[in-house]
Design a protein around this motif. Structure first.
Motif, PDB file in Angstrom:
ATOM      1  N   PHE A 193     -11.386  -4.983  -8.188  1.00 57.62           N
ATOM      2  CA  PHE A 193     -11.358  -6.305  -7.800  1.00 57.62           C
ATOM      3  C   PHE A 193      -9.713  -6.949  -8.103  1.00 57.62           C
ATOM      4  O   PHE A 193      -9.075  -6.384  -8.898  1.00 57.62           O
ATOM      5  N   ILE A 194      -9.314  -7.509  -6.853  1.00 51.95           N
ATOM      6  CA  ILE A 194      -8.027  -7.936  -6.769  1.00 51.95           C
ATOM      7  C   ILE A 194      -8.118  -9.401  -7.378  1.00 51.95           C
ATOM      8  O   ILE A 194      -8.658 -10.285  -6.785  1.00 51.95           O
ATOM      9  N   HIS A 195      -7.091  -9.899  -8.195  1.00 49.86           N
ATOM     10  CA  HIS A 195      -6.942 -11.185  -8.912  1.00 49.86           C
ATOM     11  C   HIS A 195      -5.962 -11.857  -8.343  1.00 49.86           C
ATOM     12  O   HIS A 195      -4.970 -11.322  -8.075  1.00 49.86           O
ATOM     13  N   GLY A 196      -6.002 -13.316  -8.021  1.00 48.38           N
ATOM     14  CA  GLY A 196      -4.787 -13.859  -7.584  1.00 48.38           C
ATOM     15  C   GLY A 196      -5.343 -14.759  -6.486  1.00 48.38           C
ATOM     16  O   GLY A 196      -6.264 -15.430  -6.232  1.00 48.38           O
ATOM     17  N   ASN A 197      -4.135 -14.846  -5.639  1.00 44.34           N
ATOM     18  CA  ASN A 197      -4.499 -15.586  -4.328  1.00 44.34           C
ATOM     19  C   ASN A 197      -4.840 -14.703  -2.973  1.00 44.34           C
ATOM     20  O   ASN A 197      -4.072 -13.682  -2.843  1.00 44.34           O
ATOM     21  N   SER A 198      -5.961 -15.325  -2.452  1.00 46.49           N
ATOM     22  CA  SER A 198      -6.101 -14.560  -1.215  1.00 46.49           C
ATOM     23  C   SER A 198      -5.188 -14.256   0.040  1.00 46.49           C
ATOM     24  O   SER A 198      -5.085 -13.432   0.660  1.00 46.49           O
ATOM     25  N   ASN A 199      -4.480 -15.461   0.112  1.00 48.48           N
ATOM     26  CA  ASN A 199      -3.390 -15.447   1.064  1.00 48.48           C
ATOM     27  C   ASN A 199      -1.976 -14.457   0.708  1.00 48.48           C
ATOM     28  O   ASN A 199      -1.660 -13.704   1.595  1.00 48.48           O
ATOM     29  N   ASN A 200      -2.223 -13.992  -0.481  1.00 52.03           N
ATOM     30  CA  ASN A 200      -1.119 -13.076  -0.923  1.00 52.03           C
ATOM     31  C   ASN A 200      -1.629 -11.699  -0.606  1.00 52.03           C
ATOM     32  O   ASN A 200      -0.784 -10.649  -0.136  1.00 52.03           O
ATOM     33  N   ILE A 201      -3.053 -11.422  -0.751  1.00 56.58           N
ATOM     34  CA  ILE A 201      -3.614 -10.301  -0.229  1.00 56.58           C
ATOM     35  C   ILE A 201      -3.587 -10.269   1.187  1.00 56.58           C
ATOM     36  O   ILE A 201      -3.152  -8.919   1.801  1.00 56.58           O
TER      37      ILE A 201
END
Length: 144
Positions: A68-76
């Motif tokens: 799981f990647i955490h943070g902001n979906s726009n950064n992904i």
């Protein structure tokens, strides 16, 4: 008297060709987010993994490994653009680090209840992109 296709009919006909791939693309992106994105995790321990894997329906059968990647979906999403570098095929490696939690199945059976061990950290991510959208997370070890 012959009828001609008006501009509105032409737009409708073209939309039948253009819209389905767009809908399919959005569906693949939503699936990617369901499997690999959690903006604000609670904990990042074994209990977190067991809970979120069950909530995201990744336990029928027990999935071996999921990150799981955490943070902001726009950064992904930006990894598919200017915040990523080519990494072979349609894969892209992030230029920056992301906070991640990797959940590894530690049970002997692929059937519920699924038991997971959490591994929390920061790392570059490698994702597959399609038309500028993340659609696949690559779990493999990142080559130097």
């Amino acid at each position: 008297m012959a009828m001609s296709l008006g501009p509105l009919s032409l737009v409708f006909m073209l939309s039948l060709i253009v819209i389905p791939p767009t809908l399919a693309q959005n569906e693949r992106y939503r699936h990617f987010l369901t499997q690999h994105f959690d903006a604000n995790p609670r904990g990042r321990n074994d209990r977190y993994c067991e809970t979120i894997m069950s909530q995201r329906d990744l336990t029928s059968p027990c999935k071996d490994v999921n990150t799981f990647i955490h943070g902001n979906s726009n950064n992904i999403k930006a990894v598919c653009g200017n915040n990523g570098s080519p990494y072979g095929g349609n894969l892209r490696k992030s230029n920056s680090f992301f906070q991640v939690t990797t959940c590894t199945h530690i049970g002997r059976s692929p059937r519920r209840p699924c038991r997971y061990r959490a591994s929390a950290g920061f790392r570059h991510i490698v994702i597959g992109c399609q038309s500028g959208w993340p659609v696949h997370f690559d779990e493999t070890f990142i080559r130097a």
